[in-house]
Write a protein that holds these residues in place. Structure first.
Motif, short mmCIF file in Angstrom:
data_model
loop_
_atom_site.label_atom_id
_atom_site.label_comp_id
_atom_site.label_asym_id
_atom_site.label_seq_id
_atom_site.Cartn_x
_atom_site.Cartn_y
_atom_site.Cartn_z
N ARG A 68 0.81 -1.22 0.00
CA ARG A 68 0.00 0.00 0.00
C ARG A 68 0.84 1.26 0.00
O ARG A 68 0.31 2.36 -0.21
CB ARG A 68 -0.92 0.02 1.23
N VAL A 71 0.62 3.77 -3.00
CA VAL A 71 -0.70 4.29 -3.39
C VAL A 71 -0.74 5.81 -3.41
O VAL A 71 -1.20 6.44 -4.38
CB VAL A 71 -1.80 3.74 -2.47
N SER A 72 -0.25 6.45 -2.36
CA SER A 72 -0.35 7.90 -2.22
C SER A 72 0.37 8.62 -3.35
O SER A 72 -0.20 9.50 -4.02
CB SER A 72 0.21 8.34 -0.87
N ALA A 73 1.62 8.27 -3.59
CA ALA A 73 2.41 8.95 -4.63
C ALA A 73 1.82 8.72 -6.01
O ALA A 73 1.72 9.65 -6.83
CB ALA A 73 3.86 8.49 -4.57
N LYS A 75 -1.21 8.09 -6.80
CA LYS A 75 -2.50 8.77 -6.94
C LYS A 75 -2.32 10.26 -7.17
O LYS A 75 -3.10 10.89 -7.91
CB LYS A 75 -3.34 8.54 -5.67
N ARG A 76 -1.28 10.85 -6.57
CA ARG A 76 -1.10 12.30 -6.66
C ARG A 76 -0.35 12.73 -7.92
O ARG A 76 -0.42 13.89 -8.33
CB ARG A 76 -0.39 12.83 -5.40
N SER A 348 7.77 8.25 5.02
CA SER A 348 6.40 8.74 4.89
C SER A 348 5.94 8.48 3.47
O SER A 348 6.62 8.88 2.52
CB SER A 348 6.35 10.24 5.19
N SER A 349 4.79 7.84 3.30
CA SER A 349 4.29 7.57 1.96
C SER A 349 3.83 8.85 1.27
O SER A 349 3.71 8.89 0.04
CB SER A 349 3.13 6.57 2.02
N LYS A 350 3.59 9.89 2.03
CA LYS A 350 3.14 11.16 1.46
C LYS A 350 4.31 12.00 0.97
O LYS A 350 4.26 12.58 -0.12
CB LYS A 350 2.33 11.95 2.49
N SER A 383 6.44 9.52 -9.94
CA SER A 383 5.49 9.75 -8.84
C SER A 383 6.21 9.99 -7.52
O SER A 383 5.85 10.91 -6.76
CB SER A 383 4.53 8.57 -8.71
N SER A 384 7.21 9.18 -7.21
CA SER A 384 7.93 9.35 -5.94
C SER A 384 8.77 10.61 -5.96
O SER A 384 8.89 11.32 -4.95
CB SER A 384 8.79 8.12 -5.63
N ALA A 387 6.41 13.47 -5.45
CA ALA A 387 5.95 13.51 -4.05
C ALA A 387 6.97 14.21 -3.16
O ALA A 387 6.64 15.12 -2.38
CB ALA A 387 5.67 12.10 -3.54
#
Length: 392
Positions: A68, A71-73, A75-76, A348-350, A383-384, A387
């Motif tokens: 999981r 997911v955050s990166a 998605k953004r 941090s995944s965010k 994505s990463s 982020a």
């Protein structure tokens, strides 16, 4: 000594993306790399045309101890976001199978796009810069380089993994993570050809160069794509995909005729052409050289009329469910990516910032997030990197 807001170690896909985003936010950014040219993995990817993302990218296309985390990166900053950047720079592209997007012209178009974006945002790139030491005596990171000392409030590690060492890839990022007390999931080569010993190695060598559509599985994981016989074993997209899941000492299953029930076909052939040789029947299903070699290896031959259902069933099992146990992989030398890396529980995944060391970030391949073949690893880089670039 140069004082920076953000120092990015690694001028590849993730590092350049992070540098672009951080510079856009007004940060004083420097991206450094030990190579003579930036983004060499982009340069050689996709046969020189860069499979820069995949239209069907989802978290299900990634492996990690924490599935999981990505997911955050993702998605953004999605594949559509990166595609919009590509189109903004009027880079022509095309879609191949399974949603894979490639440049029409050259991977250099993507590199040029990233460098132009970094310059436009006010960021800088410094090549042929080796990292000698990294310390954090206070709120600043002190970095000794081959071109002099640097200080930065935020340090982003985008050094990738050790796959394709001839291009200068190393495990530097893992060493740096351990230096700061972070856990690293044991790295290993992924998206890599599988090797065999003894009879299976000899068989593959004799069949070297033959490529077919095949279904390759390990446990419940199945990929249907091309399979290529090589002098050392098996390669091709289906094999590269399954290599990320394969466990040493365990067999893989290969279906050489997906969606074809060999038993039913051979039983019908026995009824319709009883005088036909079993080997001849197999050549109507598989390339001649492959059919001949497998018939010899599996001791399949003689008139169809003389073959029992048991023999035909055995032929079906060997062609639809061929069990092969690799002895290993070709290793980092030919691996497209590295599985494992900095444990996501440390990040941090965010923001991609470490929870133990304020201002220290890890992005891209160096993190324990590995994509399937087909543009997914580049999307993770975008994505990463994006982020981290929003927060450094």
């Amino acid at each position: 000594m140069r004082d920076l807001d953000v120092l990015v170690l690694g001028g590849g896909a993730a590092g350049l993306m992070c540098g672009i985003e951080a510079a856009r936010r007004g940060r004083k950014v420097l991206v450094v790399d030990h190579a003579k040219r930036p983004a060499d993995k982009i340069r050689i990817s996709g046969g020189g045309r860069c499979n820069f993302t995949n239209l069907h990218c989802t978290p299900a296309n990634f492996l990690s101890q924490n599935p999981r985390f990505c997911v955050s990166a993702l998605k953004r900053y999605t594949q559509q976001d990166f595609l919009a950047l590509v189109e903004k720079h009027r880079i022509s592209w095309h879609e191949k199978t399974l949603g894979q997007l490639f440049c029409d012209n050259s991977a250099k178009d993507i590199i040029r796009m990233l460098l132009n974006e970094l310059e436009a945002a006010g960021g800088a790139l410094q090549l042929e810069t080796g990292i000698k030491a990294v310390e954090k005596p206070d709120e600043w990171f002190s970095v000794a380089t081959s071109k002099g000392p640097l200080k930065a409030r935020a340090l982003v590690v985008a050094t990738g993994g050790p796959s394709i060492p001839k291009m200068g890839a190393t495990g530097f990022g893992y060493d740096l993570a351990r230096q700061f007390g972070l856990d690293v999931v044991q790295p290993r080569a992924a998206l890599v050809p599988l090797t065999f010993s003894d009879a299976n190695k000899d068989l593959c060598a004799r069949l070297s160069g033959i490529s077919i559509d095949a279904c390759v599985s390990f446990g419940k994981t199945v990929f249907r794509e091309g399979l290529l016989f090589t002098h050392r074993g098996l390669s091709g997209p289906s094999i590269l995909q399954i290599s990320s899941y394969w466990k040493e000492g365990s067999p893989i299953s290969v279906d050489l005729l997906p969606q074809t029930d060999v038993f039913d076909v051979l039983r019908s052939a026995r009824r319709d052409s009883p005088k036909q040789d079993l080997r001849t029947a197999l050549t109507q299903l598989l390339p001649n050289r492959l059919a001949e070699e497998l018939a010899g290896t599996f001791s399949l031959g003689g008139r169809l009329a003389d073959q029992s259902d048991k023999v035909l069933r055995r032929a079906s099992d060997q062609l639809n469910r061929w069990q092969l146990t690799p002895v290993g992989t070709e290793g980092y030398r030919t691996a497209e990516v590295t599985l494992g890396g900095v444990n996501t529980k440390e990040l941090s995944s965010k923001t991609m910032e470490t929870t133990k060391v304020p201002g220290l970030y890890f992005i891209g391949e160096v993190v324990d997030v590995t994509g399937h073949l087909g543009g997914f690893n580049f999307q993770w880089a975008w994505s990463s990197g994006h982020a981290a670039g929003q927060f450094v």
